[in-house]
Design an enzyme around this catalytic site. Structure first.
Site, mmCIF file in Angstrom:
data_model
loop_
_atom_site.group_PDB
_atom_site.id
_atom_site.type_symbol
_atom_site.label_atom_id
_atom_site.label_comp_id
_atom_site.label_asym_id
_atom_site.label_seq_id
_atom_site.Cartn_x
_atom_site.Cartn_y
_atom_site.Cartn_z
ATOM 1 N N GLU A 121 -4.542 8.570 9.076
ATOM 2 C CA GLU A 121 -3.136 8.212 9.271
ATOM 3 C C GLU A 121 -2.559 8.948 10.494
ATOM 4 O O GLU A 121 -1.713 8.440 11.206
ATOM 5 C CB GLU A 121 -2.389 8.575 7.988
ATOM 6 C CG GLU A 121 -1.048 8.007 7.836
ATOM 7 C CD GLU A 121 -0.926 6.802 6.883
ATOM 8 O OE1 GLU A 121 0.126 6.226 6.967
ATOM 9 O OE2 GLU A 121 -1.817 6.461 6.091
ATOM 10 N N CYS A 167 -4.243 -1.235 -2.017
ATOM 11 C CA CYS A 167 -4.440 0.206 -2.115
ATOM 12 C C CYS A 167 -5.357 0.438 -3.311
ATOM 13 O O CYS A 167 -5.084 -0.076 -4.409
ATOM 14 C CB CYS A 167 -3.079 0.866 -2.342
ATOM 15 S SG CYS A 167 -3.148 2.610 -2.753
ATOM 16 N N ASN A 168 -6.424 1.179 -3.096
ATOM 17 C CA ASN A 168 -7.351 1.434 -4.203
ATOM 18 C C ASN A 168 -6.704 2.268 -5.293
ATOM 19 O O ASN A 168 -6.903 2.029 -6.483
ATOM 20 C CB ASN A 168 -8.597 2.150 -3.686
ATOM 21 C CG ASN A 168 -9.541 1.213 -2.981
ATOM 22 O OD1 ASN A 168 -10.478 0.698 -3.573
ATOM 23 N ND2 ASN A 168 -9.302 0.950 -1.708
ATOM 24 N N THR A 169 -5.925 3.275 -4.875
ATOM 25 C CA THR A 169 -5.308 4.176 -5.857
ATOM 26 C C THR A 169 -4.336 3.392 -6.751
ATOM 27 O O THR A 169 -4.349 3.534 -7.980
ATOM 28 C CB THR A 169 -4.569 5.320 -5.132
ATOM 29 O OG1 THR A 169 -5.397 5.790 -4.053
ATOM 30 C CG2 THR A 169 -4.280 6.455 -6.066
ATOM 31 N N ASP A 212 0.876 -1.177 0.000
ATOM 32 C CA ASP A 212 0.000 0.000 0.000
ATOM 33 C C ASP A 212 0.909 1.221 0.000
ATOM 34 O O ASP A 212 2.126 1.107 0.190
ATOM 35 C CB ASP A 212 -0.883 -0.014 1.260
ATOM 36 C CG ASP A 212 -1.776 1.236 1.381
ATOM 37 O OD1 ASP A 212 -2.306 1.689 0.346
ATOM 38 O OD2 ASP A 212 -1.920 1.764 2.495
ATOM 39 N N SER A 213 0.322 2.379 -0.182
ATOM 40 C CA SER A 213 1.088 3.618 -0.097
ATOM 41 C C SER A 213 1.582 3.872 1.328
ATOM 42 O O SER A 213 2.529 4.610 1.543
ATOM 43 C CB SER A 213 0.204 4.784 -0.526
ATOM 44 O OG SER A 213 -0.953 4.813 0.293
ATOM 45 N N GLY A 264 -2.712 9.093 -3.426
ATOM 46 C CA GLY A 264 -3.967 9.662 -3.921
ATOM 47 C C GLY A 264 -3.819 10.894 -4.782
ATOM 48 O O GLY A 264 -4.669 11.183 -5.626
ATOM 49 N N HIS A 286 -7.871 2.883 3.992
ATOM 50 C CA HIS A 286 -7.859 3.541 5.302
ATOM 51 C C HIS A 286 -9.266 3.600 5.930
ATOM 52 O O HIS A 286 -9.394 3.711 7.148
ATOM 53 C CB HIS A 286 -7.392 4.997 5.177
ATOM 54 C CG HIS A 286 -5.923 5.151 4.993
ATOM 55 N ND1 HIS A 286 -5.289 4.792 3.839
ATOM 56 C CD2 HIS A 286 -4.975 5.638 5.815
ATOM 57 C CE1 HIS A 286 -3.995 5.065 3.968
ATOM 58 N NE2 HIS A 286 -3.786 5.575 5.155
ATOM 59 N N CYS A 309 -11.132 3.113 -0.165
ATOM 60 C CA CYS A 309 -9.787 3.457 0.276
ATOM 61 C C CYS A 309 -9.516 2.553 1.468
ATOM 62 O O CYS A 309 -10.379 2.412 2.346
ATOM 63 C CB CYS A 309 -9.716 4.924 0.683
ATOM 64 S SG CYS A 309 -8.141 5.374 1.449
HETATM 65 N N1 DGL Z 1 -4.761 3.531 1.060
HETATM 66 C C1 DGL Z 1 -4.846 4.278 -0.173
HETATM 67 C C2 DGL Z 1 -6.017 3.781 -1.021
HETATM 68 O O1 DGL Z 1 -6.632 2.759 -0.734
HETATM 69 C C3 DGL Z 1 -5.021 5.771 0.021
HETATM 70 C C4 DGL Z 1 -3.955 6.557 0.681
HETATM 71 C C5 DGL Z 1 -3.134 7.393 -0.253
HETATM 72 O O2 DGL Z 1 -3.590 8.393 -0.812
HETATM 73 O O3 DGL Z 1 -1.976 7.045 -0.410
HETATM 74 O O4 DGL Z 1 -6.311 4.386 -2.016
#
Ligand code: DGL
Length: 269
Positions: free
Chosen positions: A154, A73-75, A10-11, A43, A188, A186
């Protein structure tokens, strides 16, 4: 059967919500988790950069012998899933967090209106409406970028007055009116699920895909005959930039106390 680890990235530490669901479903599996905190947030980054970072982390996970790559991570799932699949070229399966959600939504919300909240990168990619509509054209999908939420979580801001104000002002937006379900797009956002539930007071379904992603990972491993047989599992958690804040926040995302180690992934690159 295969005792190699599952590689998850993930990021930052948001993807630990997915790692936790995988660990719960597959407790015998070893995990190597990489949070790219040096480049957080994804993001607001360009698709090209996200692809580049994702490939760098994938290289590391493959070098460590991971038997599957999970993009938690969705992004990164929105911008780098296809490139990563091509990149690994069938060597190992690749899982993302968007397909399992789109599949479940397309089955459960026929003729309904579904809202999606996520980072700018995820929402601007249009991937959720595209994937859901491809599976079920009768679902109306409306999206809203909620860029303040991931950094807020975060930093440990949830279940308090500030987070409630920010969350409620996003959920109150016109574009989310009249929805039957909301997708937490997301990794998070499971951390603020309680506050989102409180906002909607049970009037709509709040949809978090972590458990579905875990199920998808299990199926992918099973299909490839890669499920583990050993009893002991080893969990390793890395971040590409270490600060005390990440270490402190990590326990919100993973049920047991975990230790984050710094991984010097980007030095000399
Ligand atoms: N956890 C990331 C997601 O699922 C979002 C956090 C980011 O912007 O890095 O998109």
């Amino acid at each position: 059967m295969n005792n190699s680890p599952i590689g998850i990235f993930d990021s930052g530490i948001g993807g630990l919500t997915v790692a936790a669901a995988i660990h719960k479903l597959l407790p015998n599996e070893s995990i190597i988790y990489v949070g790219d905190t040096a480049h957080l947030p994804y993001g607001d980054k360009s698709p090209e950069l996200i692809e580049q970072y994702s490939k760098g982390i994938t290289d590391y996970l493959l070098e460590r012998g991971c038997k599957i790559i999970v993009i938690a991570c969705n992004t990164a799932s929105a911008h780098a899933y296809k490139p990563i699949k091509q990149y690994v070229n069938g060597k190992v399966p690749v899982a993302n967090v968007i397909d399992p959600a789109a599949k479940a939504i397309s089955k459960a919300f026929n003729n309904k209106k579904v809202g999606v909240i996520g980072t700018r990168g995820t929402i601007n990619s249009g991937i959720y409406p595209r994937k859901i509509k491809k599976l079920n054209a009768d679902i109306e999908v409306t999206s809203l970028a909620t860029p303040l939420l991931a950094p807020m979580i975060e930093e440990g801001f949830f279940n308090n007055k500030i987070s409630k104000t920010v969350i409620n002002s996003y959920l109150d937006k016109k574009s989310l009116k009249g929805i039957d379900a909301i997708i937490l797009a997301c990794t998070h956002y499971p951390l603020i699920r309680k506050e989102i539930d409180e906002f909607y007071k049970g009037s709509i379904v709040v949809f978090d895909s972590a458990e579905m992603v875990a199920q998808d990972v299990k199926e992918k491993l099973d299909t490839a005959n890669l499920l583990n047989t050993q009893i002991e599992s080893k969990l390793e958690f890395y971040v590409t930039d270490y600060t005390d804040t990440f270490e402190k926040s990590a326990h919100y995302f993973f049920p047991t106390k975990i230790h984050l180690d710094r991984l010097a992934l980007w030095e000399n690159k």
